[in-house]
Design an enzyme around this catalytic site. Structure first.
Site, PDB file in Angstrom:
ATOM      1  N   HIS A  34      39.319  57.955  59.002  1.00 52.69           N
ATOM      2  CA  HIS A  34      38.629  56.674  59.255  1.00 52.69           C
ATOM      3  C   HIS A  34      37.322  56.917  60.000  1.00 52.69           C
ATOM      4  O   HIS A  34      37.090  58.010  60.518  1.00 52.69           O
ATOM      5  CB  HIS A  34      39.522  55.703  60.043  1.00 52.69           C
ATOM      6  CG  HIS A  34      39.840  56.134  61.444  1.00 52.69           C
ATOM      7  ND1 HIS A  34      40.916  56.934  61.764  1.00 52.69           N
ATOM      8  CD2 HIS A  34      39.223  55.877  62.626  1.00 52.69           C
ATOM      9  CE1 HIS A  34      40.947  57.140  63.079  1.00 52.69           C
ATOM     10  NE2 HIS A  34      39.928  56.516  63.625  1.00 52.69           N
TER      11      HIS A  34
ATOM     12  N   GLU B 292      37.714  51.457  61.493  1.00 55.19           N
ATOM     13  CA  GLU B 292      38.217  51.006  62.781  1.00 55.19           C
ATOM     14  C   GLU B 292      37.063  50.325  63.510  1.00 55.19           C
ATOM     15  O   GLU B 292      35.949  50.863  63.530  1.00 55.19           O
ATOM     16  CB  GLU B 292      38.721  52.211  63.594  1.00 55.19           C
ATOM     17  CG  GLU B 292      39.220  51.862  64.993  1.00 55.19           C
ATOM     18  CD  GLU B 292      39.694  53.089  65.782  1.00 55.19           C
ATOM     19  OE1 GLU B 292      39.480  54.229  65.318  1.00 55.19           O
ATOM     20  OE2 GLU B 292      40.273  52.900  66.867  1.00 55.19           O
TER      21      GLU B 292
ATOM     22  N   HIS C 266      33.327  57.169  66.705  1.00 59.20           N
ATOM     23  CA  HIS C 266      33.928  58.450  66.317  1.00 59.20           C
ATOM     24  C   HIS C 266      34.289  58.454  64.839  1.00 59.20           C
ATOM     25  O   HIS C 266      34.323  57.413  64.192  1.00 59.20           O
ATOM     26  CB  HIS C 266      35.170  58.770  67.167  1.00 59.20           C
ATOM     27  CG  HIS C 266      36.299  57.780  67.026  1.00 59.20           C
ATOM     28  ND1 HIS C 266      36.472  56.722  67.898  1.00 59.20           N
ATOM     29  CD2 HIS C 266      37.303  57.677  66.127  1.00 59.20           C
ATOM     30  CE1 HIS C 266      37.539  56.031  67.537  1.00 59.20           C
ATOM     31  NE2 HIS C 266      38.071  56.572  66.465  1.00 59.20           N
TER      32      HIS C 266
END
Ligand code: CO
Length: 140
Positions: A81, A130, A8
């Site tokens: 992110h 991440e 994502h």
């Protein structure tokens, strides 16, 4: 480790409801999940599905939310992110550190219920990354 699927893109927003309206009304998103709170990470989260990935809308939750500082610099919100899947979060953390990158904190359970780490943007060309352990039994 090797980089896996883009899971994502994280987007910080002062209002999940307003961002949902943008993705739905402007971009035509049709699969928008129910927002939920993630108190340990100080965020409220809402996933918007796209055909090949997801947008993670994140709003501050609580006074100590890390998102407050981001929104102070970016009042309208913005890209926060990117999240890539990895096979093993502990191996990924060890590999990042062996290569000299700073990992922020210990692995913790992220918004998808699997352990995640964050790599300092200073060591990744200004991008907060991440890394998320691929969900077991996921059909990707
Ligand atoms: Co994320």
């Amino acid at each position: 480790m090797t980089i896996g699927r883009l899971n994502h893109v994280g987007i910080a927003t002062p209002s999940i409801e307003k961002s949902i309206a943008l993705y739905r009304d402007l971009l035509g998103a049709t699969k928008i999940h129910e927002p939920f709170d993630l108190p340990p990470q100080g965020v409220r989260v809402c996933f918007v599905d796209t055909p090949n990935s997801q947008i993670e809308l994140i709003e501050p939750y609580g006074e100590n939310s890390p998102i407050h500082a981001f929104l102070a610099k970016n009042p309208a919100g913005g890209q926060h992110h990117v999240c890539f899947e990895v096979a093993d979060i502990h191996a990924a953390k060890a590999d990042m550190e062996a290569k000299g990158a700073k990992v922020l904190g210990e692995p913790r359970i992220g918004a998808h219920g699997t352990p995640v780490i964050f790599v300092h943007p200073r060591d990744m060309g200004g991008v907060l990354v991440e890394l998320m352990e691929t969900p077991k039994g996921d059909g990707h």
